[in-house]
Write a protein that holds these residues in place. Sequence first.
Motif, PDB file in Angstrom:
ATOM      1  N   THR A 137       0.804  -1.152  -0.021  1.00 54.55           N
ATOM      2  CA  THR A 137       0.064   0.126  -0.040  1.00 54.55           C
ATOM      3  C   THR A 137       0.862   1.230   0.011  1.00 54.55           C
ATOM      4  O   THR A 137       1.922   1.532   0.659  1.00 54.55           O
ATOM      5  N   TYR A 138       0.515   2.131  -0.855  1.00 54.61           N
ATOM      6  CA  TYR A 138       1.232   3.508  -0.679  1.00 54.61           C
ATOM      7  C   TYR A 138       0.259   4.664  -0.684  1.00 54.61           C
ATOM      8  O   TYR A 138      -0.849   4.732  -1.097  1.00 54.61           O
ATOM      9  N   ALA A 139       0.785   5.639   0.040  1.00 58.49           N
ATOM     10  CA  ALA A 139      -0.215   6.658   0.381  1.00 58.49           C
ATOM     11  C   ALA A 139       0.807   8.065   0.686  1.00 58.49           C
ATOM     12  O   ALA A 139       1.915   7.982   1.348  1.00 58.49           O
ATOM     13  N   ASP A 140       0.139   9.317  -0.042  1.00 57.84           N
ATOM     14  CA  ASP A 140       0.483  10.480   0.372  1.00 57.84           C
ATOM     15  C   ASP A 140       0.129  10.862   1.544  1.00 57.84           C
ATOM     16  O   ASP A 140      -1.210  10.847   1.755  1.00 57.84           O
ATOM     17  N   LEU A 141       1.068  11.161   2.607  1.00 62.82           N
ATOM     18  CA  LEU A 141       0.381  11.538   3.780  1.00 62.82           C
ATOM     19  C   LEU A 141      -0.549  12.848   3.950  1.00 62.82           C
ATOM     20  O   LEU A 141      -0.123  13.941   3.044  1.00 62.82           O
ATOM     21  N   PRO A 142      -1.622  12.677   4.747  1.00 64.27           N
ATOM     22  CA  PRO A 142      -2.669  13.885   4.687  1.00 64.27           C
ATOM     23  C   PRO A 142      -1.948  14.823   5.215  1.00 64.27           C
ATOM     24  O   PRO A 142      -1.140  14.979   6.212  1.00 64.27           O
ATOM     25  N   GLY A 143      -2.057  16.149   4.619  1.00 60.30           N
ATOM     26  CA  GLY A 143      -1.480  17.305   4.939  1.00 60.30           C
ATOM     27  C   GLY A 143       0.016  17.401   4.930  1.00 60.30           C
ATOM     28  O   GLY A 143       0.691  18.588   5.404  1.00 60.30           O
ATOM     29  N   ARG A 144       0.578  16.299   4.335  1.00 62.89           N
ATOM     30  CA  ARG A 144       1.992  16.174   4.261  1.00 62.89           C
ATOM     31  C   ARG A 144       2.474  15.989   2.906  1.00 62.89           C
ATOM     32  O   ARG A 144       2.868  14.766   2.582  1.00 62.89           O
ATOM     33  N   ALA A 145       2.531  16.921   2.122  1.00 60.20           N
ATOM     34  CA  ALA A 145       2.718  16.537   0.264  1.00 60.20           C
ATOM     35  C   ALA A 145       4.229  16.228   0.266  1.00 60.20           C
ATOM     36  O   ALA A 145       4.547  15.513  -0.760  1.00 60.20           O
ATOM     37  N   ASP A 146       4.746  16.470   1.265  1.00 62.51           N
ATOM     38  CA  ASP A 146       6.586  16.050   0.981  1.00 62.51           C
ATOM     39  C   ASP A 146       6.820  14.810   1.810  1.00 62.51           C
ATOM     40  O   ASP A 146       7.929  14.316   2.013  1.00 62.51           O
ATOM     41  N   GLN A 147       5.612  14.020   2.538  1.00 60.18           N
ATOM     42  CA  GLN A 147       6.028  12.747   3.117  1.00 60.18           C
ATOM     43  C   GLN A 147       4.935  11.828   2.611  1.00 60.18           C
ATOM     44  O   GLN A 147       3.812  11.948   1.952  1.00 60.18           O
ATOM     45  N   GLY A 148       5.750  10.476   2.184  1.00 59.43           N
ATOM     46  CA  GLY A 148       4.870   9.217   1.923  1.00 59.43           C
ATOM     47  C   GLY A 148       4.876   8.084   2.868  1.00 59.43           C
ATOM     48  O   GLY A 148       5.819   7.850   3.745  1.00 59.43           O
ATOM     49  N   TYR A 149       3.909   7.371   2.614  1.00 64.81           N
ATOM     50  CA  TYR A 149       3.712   6.082   3.478  1.00 64.81           C
ATOM     51  C   TYR A 149       3.836   4.881   2.446  1.00 64.81           C
ATOM     52  O   TYR A 149       2.780   4.803   1.671  1.00 64.81           O
ATOM     53  N   LEU A 150       4.758   3.714   2.827  1.00 66.60           N
ATOM     54  CA  LEU A 150       4.675   2.660   2.057  1.00 66.60           C
ATOM     55  C   LEU A 150       4.545   1.319   3.048  1.00 66.60           C
ATOM     56  O   LEU A 150       5.634   1.276   3.779  1.00 66.60           O
ATOM     57  N   ARG A 151       3.667   0.769   2.895  1.00 64.49           N
ATOM     58  CA  ARG A 151       3.281  -0.465   3.703  1.00 64.49           C
ATOM     59  C   ARG A 151       3.428  -1.817   2.888  1.00 64.49           C
ATOM     60  O   ARG A 151       2.994  -2.158   1.756  1.00 64.49           O
ATOM     61  N   ILE A 152       4.334  -2.454   3.406  1.00 60.97           N
ATOM     62  CA  ILE A 152       4.552  -3.853   2.931  1.00 60.97           C
ATOM     63  C   ILE A 152       4.323  -5.043   3.793  1.00 60.97           C
ATOM     64  O   ILE A 152       5.027  -5.232   4.831  1.00 60.97           O
ATOM     65  N   SER A 153       3.358  -5.813   3.405  1.00 60.69           N
ATOM     66  CA  SER A 153       3.049  -7.060   4.334  1.00 60.69           C
ATOM     67  C   SER A 153       3.591  -8.277   4.241  1.00 60.69           C
ATOM     68  O   SER A 153       3.313  -9.364   4.960  1.00 60.69           O
ATOM     69  N   GLY A 154       4.450  -8.291   3.033  1.00 58.94           N
ATOM     70  CA  GLY A 154       5.095  -9.549   2.609  1.00 58.94           C
ATOM     71  C   GLY A 154       6.025  -9.310   1.619  1.00 58.94           C
ATOM     72  O   GLY A 154       5.837  -8.447   0.764  1.00 58.94           O
ATOM     73  N   PHE A 155       6.692 -10.403   1.134  1.00 55.27           N
ATOM     74  CA  PHE A 155       7.740 -10.452   0.006  1.00 55.27           C
ATOM     75  C   PHE A 155       7.295 -11.744  -0.892  1.00 55.27           C
ATOM     76  O   PHE A 155       8.040 -12.570  -1.311  1.00 55.27           O
ATOM     77  N   ALA A 156       5.959 -11.927  -0.868  1.00 55.46           N
ATOM     78  CA  ALA A 156       5.541 -13.055  -1.387  1.00 55.46           C
ATOM     79  C   ALA A 156       3.919 -12.884  -1.690  1.00 55.46           C
ATOM     80  O   ALA A 156       3.319 -11.865  -1.286  1.00 55.46           O
ATOM     81  N   GLY A 157       3.228 -13.505  -2.511  1.00 58.11           N
ATOM     82  CA  GLY A 157       1.722 -13.417  -2.704  1.00 58.11           C
ATOM     83  C   GLY A 157       1.418 -12.191  -3.437  1.00 58.11           C
ATOM     84  O   GLY A 157       0.251 -11.789  -3.356  1.00 58.11           O
ATOM     85  N   TYR A 158       2.236 -11.693  -4.373  1.00 52.78           N
ATOM     86  CA  TYR A 158       2.048 -10.497  -5.138  1.00 52.78           C
ATOM     87  C   TYR A 158       0.904 -10.873  -6.297  1.00 52.78           C
ATOM     88  O   TYR A 158       0.479  -9.824  -7.008  1.00 52.78           O
ATOM     89  N   THR A 159       1.095 -12.186  -6.761  1.00 55.75           N
ATOM     90  CA  THR A 159       0.169 -12.545  -7.702  1.00 55.75           C
ATOM     91  C   THR A 159      -0.437 -13.893  -7.249  1.00 55.75           C
ATOM     92  O   THR A 159      -0.426 -14.310  -6.266  1.00 55.75           O
ATOM     93  N   ALA A 160      -1.219 -14.769  -7.979  1.00 55.20           N
ATOM     94  CA  ALA A 160      -1.302 -16.043  -7.614  1.00 55.20           C
ATOM     95  C   ALA A 160      -0.258 -16.852  -7.226  1.00 55.20           C
ATOM     96  O   ALA A 160       0.711 -16.617  -7.656  1.00 55.20           O
ATOM     97  N   GLU A 161      -0.604 -17.643  -6.087  1.00 54.18           N
ATOM     98  CA  GLU A 161       0.483 -18.408  -5.224  1.00 54.18           C
ATOM     99  C   GLU A 161       1.019 -19.309  -6.313  1.00 54.18           C
ATOM    100  O   GLU A 161       2.167 -19.591  -5.824  1.00 54.18           O
ATOM    101  N   ASP A 162       0.495 -20.030  -7.219  1.00 57.96           N
ATOM    102  CA  ASP A 162       1.253 -20.879  -7.830  1.00 57.96           C
ATOM    103  C   ASP A 162       2.152 -20.216  -9.386  1.00 57.96           C
ATOM    104  O   ASP A 162       2.529 -20.935  -9.936  1.00 57.96           O
ATOM    105  N   ALA A 163       1.973 -18.964  -9.297  1.00 53.81           N
ATOM    106  CA  ALA A 163       2.739 -18.210 -10.434  1.00 53.81           C
ATOM    107  C   ALA A 163       4.194 -18.296 -10.181  1.00 53.81           C
ATOM    108  O   ALA A 163       4.690 -18.156  -8.812  1.00 53.81           O
ATOM    109  N   PRO A 164       5.162 -18.378 -11.226  1.00 53.72           N
ATOM    110  CA  PRO A 164       6.562 -18.302 -10.919  1.00 53.72           C
ATOM    111  C   PRO A 164       7.167 -17.021 -10.359  1.00 53.72           C
ATOM    112  O   PRO A 164       6.285 -16.167 -10.295  1.00 53.72           O
TER     113      PRO A 164
END
Length: 466
Positions: free
Chosen positions: A244-271
């Motif tokens: 998930t990415y968001a530009d922070l409310p009221g802070r145009a110069d700050q961003g927020y990047l949430r990463i909940s894993g380094f897998a599962g980005y598409t179908a689980e059986d995909a290469p």
Amino acid sequence: MRTTTVTATVTALTLALALAAAATAPATAAPTTGEPGTDGLWRMDGYGTVLSLDGDALQEFQTTSVSCLKGDSARRTGPGTYATADGSTLTVRPGPGANRATLGYDTSVGHRSLRRIRKLPADCTRPTPKDARAAFDVFWHSFAENYPFFAAKGVDWQAMRDRYRPEVHADTTRKELFNLFSDMVRPLYDAHVAVRDGDQVFAQVRPGTEPPSPELDARVKKFITERDLGNAPYRQDFANGRITYADLPGRADQGYLRISGFAGYTAEDAPYRAHLAELDKALDAILTTERTRRLKGLIIDLRINGGGSDALGIHIAERLTDKSYVAYAKRARNHPTDPDRHTRPEPIRVVPAAGPRYTGPIAVLTSGTTVSAGETFTQALIDRPGGTVRIGQPTQGVFSDVMERSLPNGMTAFLPNEEFLNRSGRTYDDTGIPPHLTEPVFTKEEFAEKRDSAFDRAVRVLRNDG
């Protein structure tokens, strides 16, 4: 390949199991039509593994000083390349010299050194007993010869054998043996250690921490969306909701990047390459030329991260620097009786990616539910040029790829055998990577009072007012 964190149920975090995969191979080297210079038998430095490369087949043999069991296999897809059952790619390259080679996995980082051998170990050429005693011996030796952290954990593994081996008899049931194995590894409190018998799994996390789960991830994501990002001018999910990415409310110069894993980005059986493509799509949409010029601070939230592929973490780090640097060095235990002997540490570099990159200050949010590849990514940012501060709680403390060890009776053991070293030669296993600034993370009180102390601290730090 790296296996993701194991919890009490297989489906909770999905066991990504497979070191390699495919058909049977002969018991001795017999060069046929395979890649010149790599056909034959190879022993891997560390990892308790022998590989047979014969024409179009790669066969793994899992070895200890008392056993040899066929592991997974793979089919040849090109010069020096093999495809596993899960779609990952293994690459074998000859040299240096006629009797050496290297093995790499696209899902992992680093390489494994191979030494040519003339014949398979004798145990590989005869049947292995399938009784409970044989299963116990393979289980015990798998840990005794590969696990690096007994001293750090304060566990006497020989004493475990002396205590539990006499309890195993010809009539010991599978349930009794499963419970006995679980009792043996329980004192390790290692989230990369597990025992599996069918759908039954024993695993646990470090005391005082909580394992990542889909339910916890969904609860936290909803809380953050409502509490922290409610009025964000831009918010978007990517990669099957794992990013998930968001530009922070009221802070145009700050961003927020949430990463909940380094897998599962598409179908689980995909290469793996399909997951990498989804990650690139996300990063291209997030780190645009305009945004990388505008941002003066970026929060990266890894507080609920169940791990996955270290290679994906390095790929993200390459979008966060304009200078090459070493993320960490990786080594494996490399002696069956001496846990202080290792393979040569291999530096894993972060090389700036082409295209727009964010190179400003970063605040990384971590917790005990930052696990495995979530931790190696955290470690990859420690020496990042541009400034990185860690906020929250220590990470879980498990970094190694996970070895899958088949037992003669059909059970499976999982254990680590690697260390990820910082520039001082230290590993963060067991204790986890500590934060620079300690804040509570998703406690009952934080939820009840709608507080997110670590997030708020990160906003203040990036604003330069602490």
